[in-house]
Design a protein around this motif. Structure first.
Motif, mmCIF file in Angstrom:
data_model
loop_
_atom_site.group_PDB
_atom_site.id
_atom_site.type_symbol
_atom_site.label_atom_id
_atom_site.label_comp_id
_atom_site.label_asym_id
_atom_site.label_seq_id
_atom_site.Cartn_x
_atom_site.Cartn_y
_atom_site.Cartn_z
ATOM 1 N N ARG A 53 -44.718 32.693 7.904
ATOM 2 C CA ARG A 53 -46.159 32.839 7.694
ATOM 3 C C ARG A 53 -46.576 31.726 6.734
ATOM 4 O O ARG A 53 -46.335 31.823 5.530
ATOM 5 C CB ARG A 53 -46.477 34.227 7.122
ATOM 6 C CG ARG A 53 -46.150 35.361 8.080
ATOM 7 C CD ARG A 53 -46.550 36.717 7.512
ATOM 8 N NE ARG A 53 -45.692 37.089 6.382
ATOM 9 C CZ ARG A 53 -44.544 37.737 6.498
ATOM 10 N NH1 ARG A 53 -44.095 38.076 7.690
ATOM 11 N NH2 ARG A 53 -43.827 38.054 5.431
ATOM 12 N N LEU A 54 -47.190 30.694 7.277
ATOM 13 C CA LEU A 54 -47.510 29.519 6.474
ATOM 14 C C LEU A 54 -48.975 29.507 6.088
ATOM 15 O O LEU A 54 -49.856 29.538 6.965
ATOM 16 C CB LEU A 54 -47.163 28.241 7.240
ATOM 17 C CG LEU A 54 -45.663 28.004 7.491
ATOM 18 C CD1 LEU A 54 -45.447 26.725 8.298
ATOM 19 C CD2 LEU A 54 -44.898 27.927 6.174
ATOM 20 N N PRO A 55 -49.268 29.473 4.802
ATOM 21 C CA PRO A 55 -50.668 29.338 4.371
ATOM 22 C C PRO A 55 -51.209 27.993 4.818
ATOM 23 O O PRO A 55 -50.460 27.046 5.078
ATOM 24 C CB PRO A 55 -50.571 29.433 2.849
ATOM 25 C CG PRO A 55 -49.163 29.053 2.529
ATOM 26 C CD PRO A 55 -48.329 29.495 3.679
ATOM 27 N N ASP A 56 -52.516 27.902 4.918
ATOM 28 C CA ASP A 56 -53.152 26.664 5.368
ATOM 29 C C ASP A 56 -52.985 25.597 4.290
ATOM 30 O O ASP A 56 -53.545 25.703 3.194
ATOM 31 C CB ASP A 56 -54.632 26.910 5.651
ATOM 32 C CG ASP A 56 -55.286 25.751 6.388
ATOM 33 O OD1 ASP A 56 -54.733 24.630 6.342
ATOM 34 O OD2 ASP A 56 -56.345 25.953 7.005
ATOM 35 N N VAL B 135 -46.044 29.698 0.213
ATOM 36 C CA VAL B 135 -45.098 29.971 1.293
ATOM 37 C C VAL B 135 -44.092 31.028 0.850
ATOM 38 O O VAL B 135 -43.795 31.978 1.584
ATOM 39 C CB VAL B 135 -44.368 28.677 1.719
ATOM 40 C CG1 VAL B 135 -43.292 28.996 2.764
ATOM 41 C CG2 VAL B 135 -45.348 27.653 2.274
ATOM 42 N N VAL B 136 -43.553 30.874 -0.352
ATOM 43 C CA VAL B 136 -42.605 31.847 -0.888
ATOM 44 C C VAL B 136 -43.245 33.232 -0.954
ATOM 45 O O VAL B 136 -42.643 34.239 -0.563
ATOM 46 C CB VAL B 136 -42.115 31.413 -2.280
ATOM 47 C CG1 VAL B 136 -41.345 32.545 -2.968
ATOM 48 C CG2 VAL B 136 -41.242 30.166 -2.180
ATOM 49 N N GLU B 137 -44.460 33.281 -1.445
ATOM 50 C CA GLU B 137 -45.148 34.562 -1.606
ATOM 51 C C GLU B 137 -45.393 35.235 -0.264
ATOM 52 O O GLU B 137 -45.312 36.472 -0.152
ATOM 53 C CB GLU B 137 -46.470 34.330 -2.339
ATOM 54 C CG GLU B 137 -47.101 35.584 -2.891
ATOM 55 C CD GLU B 137 -48.234 35.275 -3.857
ATOM 56 O OE1 GLU B 137 -48.441 36.065 -4.792
ATOM 57 O OE2 GLU B 137 -48.906 34.227 -3.683
ATOM 58 N N ALA B 138 -45.682 34.445 0.768
ATOM 59 C CA ALA B 138 -45.980 35.006 2.085
ATOM 60 C C ALA B 138 -44.724 35.377 2.872
ATOM 61 O O ALA B 138 -44.824 36.078 3.886
ATOM 62 C CB ALA B 138 -46.819 34.012 2.885
ATOM 63 N N ASN B 139 -43.570 34.927 2.406
ATOM 64 C CA ASN B 139 -42.317 35.157 3.148
ATOM 65 C C ASN B 139 -41.244 35.639 2.171
ATOM 66 O O ASN B 139 -40.318 34.901 1.831
ATOM 67 C CB ASN B 139 -41.878 33.867 3.832
ATOM 68 C CG ASN B 139 -42.904 33.348 4.818
ATOM 69 O OD1 ASN B 139 -42.938 33.754 5.971
ATOM 70 N ND2 ASN B 139 -43.764 32.438 4.353
ATOM 71 N N PRO B 140 -41.364 36.874 1.712
ATOM 72 C CA PRO B 140 -40.521 37.333 0.599
ATOM 73 C C PRO B 140 -39.074 37.624 0.956
ATOM 74 O O PRO B 140 -38.270 37.885 0.063
ATOM 75 C CB PRO B 140 -41.226 38.619 0.153
ATOM 76 C CG PRO B 140 -41.918 39.111 1.393
ATOM 77 C CD PRO B 140 -42.347 37.882 2.127
ATOM 78 N N ARG C 15 -32.772 32.351 9.133
ATOM 79 C CA ARG C 15 -33.836 32.280 8.128
ATOM 80 C C ARG C 15 -34.311 30.848 7.940
ATOM 81 O O ARG C 15 -33.921 29.947 8.682
ATOM 82 C CB ARG C 15 -33.345 32.873 6.801
ATOM 83 C CG ARG C 15 -33.369 34.405 6.779
ATOM 84 C CD ARG C 15 -32.277 35.069 7.590
ATOM 85 N NE ARG C 15 -30.936 34.779 7.113
ATOM 86 C CZ ARG C 15 -30.384 35.285 6.031
ATOM 87 N NH1 ARG C 15 -31.062 36.143 5.297
ATOM 88 N NH2 ARG C 15 -29.145 34.979 5.678
ATOM 89 N N HIS C 16 -35.161 30.599 6.935
ATOM 90 C CA HIS C 16 -35.780 29.304 6.701
ATOM 91 C C HIS C 16 -35.570 28.876 5.248
ATOM 92 O O HIS C 16 -35.462 29.718 4.354
ATOM 93 C CB HIS C 16 -37.305 29.364 6.935
ATOM 94 C CG HIS C 16 -37.722 29.905 8.259
ATOM 95 N ND1 HIS C 16 -38.161 29.104 9.290
ATOM 96 C CD2 HIS C 16 -37.794 31.184 8.723
ATOM 97 C CE1 HIS C 16 -38.483 29.856 10.325
ATOM 98 N NE2 HIS C 16 -38.267 31.122 10.007
#
Length: 830
Positions: free
Chosen positions: A390-393, A422-427, A492-493
């Motif tokens: 889930r990547l923020p804009d 990015v970290v926050e959206a992909n915990p 994972r990423h």
């Protein structure tokens, strides 16, 4: 294939008691079957079940492979199958001695997985013949635990990375057991010795568990191993010092009862898994107050276990002579042929396989079912589990640019703000890896939303350390690379940020991963995984205080050697292009992406819309920087790739605009380095037509490049205008000095670029002789200023791209905020 991912029993405890006779017999039969299939792969072309007396034509003409470690790997596999089935424990098997390939292939075949993914290798006599024939045979499979091997994420051909891969797989996989077998030869490597400390980075609550199994069989290729020759109490203390609770199993030596070693192994495995379950339960209950002493197993067995003890009067079992092929002349001498047949018959294949060649039902019952089989676990085929990030804009993090270089920014610091989001959206499926450099590389904004993982002692003055941080830092590039590879290969990423000069430490690890990706492209059942993304910063041109030892841009050259469908190299010139580039690479699959960007304050040249368009093309004409008019051909092309080279090219273009206003200059910036290559050589390559459109086929090209200049020649050697190409880059000149003195040492500075233009544009030399002399004097003046004042001369230090009115250019000159779309490149070419 049945999926059990949603109903695995996690970390259960069981009574530790001796196995009943039937279970011992079943485990032993599986082990014998795996050993039989392993020997068959090394030696046999035909007659797989010895249905007739062995003949030399049944034996391969070239005997390749490694036997010595294989029986130990098979022994562990059989015992792990027993506990996996009993506990429904999701398990990944990593074999550090990757040359034990025949064993892992054999076990995948026995479990049925091999026949599921290679449907022609059936579970019958003909399928077994194909299994044997293909091993280390032209057109067949490699001898190592390669990508072709179901259940594997670790090739093991280059020793040292079993544990780092294992821990990478365990991070954020709370219900996964990773059984990591470390050979005692592998244990002598630097990366493996360091990777024992990975247990200080595991969160018992949110991560899985690595069970290291140190397999001591005593010998390497031709020498004894260190850990097998030190006193047992010293070895146990070493493992305790690393923070483990060691469990010891020893057997298989002359006079030992095989049943006894089976019982030992079974009880130790149950004790170790019960120990793990206790730790996990305490973590979930919140009663775990100290770093746990995770269990590990030391398995001491003879090298070459179960093969003929003596051959030609020389000791083979428990000797280095069993490392590879103990019977080197099995096809050529009757004596060795007889020994081979006796060896194969010693496993009693008639008890293991029925008349059709299928594994008998009672033995097959030892294996777990579905994806609980280690050869079928989705964790070894990470693309099956991969979720899109889930990547923020990234546009929301853009640097505002009114005109080129009107805004100064630290490119990686800007990227760090986006990465924090990015970290926050992909915990639970994105991590940042780096060797103690996350903040140094200006990515510190991630610490606003997460901490660094740390399971060792915590002190009140520690900053940004926590049991469950999303950043992993250890002062070992090997561990960062290995952890990230294991993390990616299990679905994972992540990204690896590193000082540019020291990424070379993992050159060979990059090689192995790139080769793995290349091979998986040819294996239909291997699903694409997230790309391996590097961020190389603190780069060659801005090592102001570290100096020559920290100045090396050669990793790019190393990467470009690999297959074109695997590697990508990006050199974004400013903060906005870096944002756009990294959004792209985090979305990509099955590549190695190398992104090089500076961390020091530097001009931002492009607004975000222009940056996106420029990155999508990969390169383009910056019309605002040149002096050519549309419809005209330039007199000279100034090319650039990299942030500092771009700055110097723009400053040179400004000097040319001021002093030679009649000269038609074109500026071409390259973000995607592989665009320079021929389209027949790389998927991103430009056609000859598009290359000529941008760079011309007959005009001088002065190219300022971030790295070693010969790489640009190598990428463009087939181009029409290659003879007109003159490249400036790093030529191994450096020291602790100012930024501009550094570029002058390597003749990449703006003044030298202007000199190159004067020297290469036909007819310009004599007309611009005075300007050339002025540029030489400017270099001397700048050099003397640094020696006197310890900083760069103000006219260089404070230079920014001027307003059009300052340049002396007439009204109607080039606009500043538009990027040309000259080349028809078809988007981002992915």
């Amino acid at each position: 294939m049945t999926s059990t991912l949603d109903h695995h029993a996690s970390w259960t405890s069981r009574d530790v008691a001796p196995l009943d006779d039937a279970t011992v017999a079943r485990v032993d039969a599986w082990w014998r079957a795996a050993n039989y299939l392993s020997v068959g792969q090394i030696y046999m072309l035909d007659n797989p079940l010895l249905a007739e007396p062995l003949h030399r034509d049944h034996v391969k003409p070239r005997l390749l492979g490694h036997w010595g470690t294989t029986p130990g790997l098979n022994f562990l596999y059989a015992h792990l199958n027993r506990v996996i089935a009993e506990r429904s424990q999701s398990t990944l098997y990593i074999t550090g001695p990757g040359h034990g390939g025949p064993g892992l292939v054999a076990n995948a075949y026995l479990e049925g997985t091999y026949s599921e993914v290679y449907t022609d290798v059936t579970q019958d006599t003909e399928g077994m013949r194909k299994l044997f024939r293909q091993f280390s045979f032209p057109g067949g499979i490699p001898s190592h635990v390669a990508p072709e091997t179901p259940g594997s994420i670790h090739e093991g051909g280059e020793l040292g990375y079993a544990l780092s891969h294992a821990y990478g797989a365990a991070f954020d996989n709370p219900d996964l057991l990773v059984a990591a077998v470390i050979g005692d030869g592998e244990a002598e490597t630097g990366p493996l010795a360091t990777s024992w400390h990975s247990n200080k980075f595991v969160d018992p609550l949110s991560d899985g568990v690595v069970l290291p199994i140190l397999h001591l069989n005593g010998y390497k290729i031709a020498n004894p191993t260190v850990l097998a020759r030190i006193p047992e109490d010293e070895l146990l203390e070493l493992m305790r010092g690393y923070g483990h609770t060691p469990y010891l199993v020893s057997g298989g030596f002359e006079g030992d009862d095989t049943a006894d070693v089976h019982q030992q192994m079974a009880q130790v495995l149950d004790q170790a898994l019960n120990h793990i379950a206790e730790i996990k339960q305490a973590a979930r209950a919140g009663t775990l107050t100290e770093r746990p002493k995770w269990p590990m197993i030391i398995l001491r067995t003879p090298k070459g276990w179960t093969c003929p003890s003596v051959i030609d009067g020389k000791q083979v079992v428990d000797s280095w002579r069993s490392h590879q092929v103990p019977l080197a002349s099995a096809r050529d001498t009757d004596a060795h042929l007889t020994v081979l047949e006796e060896w194969l018959q010693s496993y009693r294949p008639g008890e293991l396989f029925d008349a059709t060649g299928a594994l008998v039902e009672d033995v097959a019952a030892l294996a777990p079912t579905g994806d609980l089989r280690m050869s079928a676990t989705p964790h070894a085929n990470g693309g099956l589990l991969l979720r899109d990030l889930r990547l923020p804009d990234f546009r929301d993090f853009a640097v505002d640019v009114d005109s080129p270089s009107s805004t100064v920014a630290e490119a990686t610091k800007v990227l760090g703000q986006w990465l924090a989001a990015v970290v926050e959206a992909n915990p639970d499926n994105f991590r940042v890896f780096g060797p103690d450099e996350t903040a140094s590389n200006r990515l510190q904004a991630v610490f606003d939303v997460t901490d660094k993982a740390w399971a060792a002692e915590l002190l009140p003055e520690d900053d940004n350390l926590a049991r469950a941080g999303r950043v992993l830092e250890m002062l070992s590039e090997h561990q960062c690379q290995g952890w990230l590879e294991g993390y990616l290969l299990t679905g994972r990423h992540g990204l690896f940020s590193c000082y540019e000069a020291f990424i070379h430490i993992i050159d060979s690890m990059f090689n192995q991963h790139a080769k793995w990706l290349k091979v998986t492209h040819e294996i239909p059942w291997r699903r694409p995984i997230a790309s391996l993304n590097y961020l190389l910063t603190s780069h060659v041109w801005r090592q102001d205080h570290n100096g020559f030892s920290h100045q090396d841009p050669g990793f790019i050259d190393h990467v470009v050697n690999k297959k074109a469908e695997i590697v990508r190299v990006y050199l974004p010139p400013d903060a906005n292009t870096l944002l756009s580039t990294y959004d792209h690479v985090l979305r990509s699959r099955d590549y190695v992406n190398v992104v090089v960007a500076g961390k020091q304050p530097a001009p931002t040249f492009l607004g975000m819309d222009d940056a996106i368009a420029h990155c999508a093309r990969g390169l383009g004409i910056w019309e605002w920087a040149g002096t050519e008019e549309r419809g005209q051909s330039p007199d000279v092309v100034l090319g650039c790739a990299g942030d500092v080279p771009t700055l110097e090219v723009l400053a040179a273009a400004d000097l040319l605009r001021r002093h030679l206003p009649e000269l038609k200059v074109r500026v071409v910036n390259v973000v995607d380095l592989m665009r320079l290559q021929d389209e027949r050589e790389h998927p991103h390559g430009l056609s000859d037509r598009d290359f000529d459109t941008l760079f011309t086929a007959d005009k001088p090209i002065i190219f300022a490049y971030h790295g070693y200049p010969w790489l640009i020649h190598r990428l463009t050697y087939r181009r029409n205008g290659h003879s007109n190409l003159h490249v400036r880059g790093y030529k191994e000149e450096g020291t602790t000095t100012t930024p501009f003195d550094m570029v002058m040492l390597n003749d990449l500075d703006r003044f030298h670029l202007v000199i190159d233009v004067i020297d290469q544009v036909p007819g310009l030399g004599s007309r611009a002789a005075a300007l050339r002399q002025e540029m030489v004097d400017a270099r001397l003046r700048a050099r003397q200023y640094t020696r006197t004042h310890g900083e760069d001369i103000p006219e260089v230090r404070d230079w920014v791209w001027p307003d059009v009115g300052e340049t002396g250019t007439e009204a109607g000159g080039p606009t500043r905020d538009r990027v040309s779309a000259t080349a028809e490149t078809g988007g981002d070419n992915e």
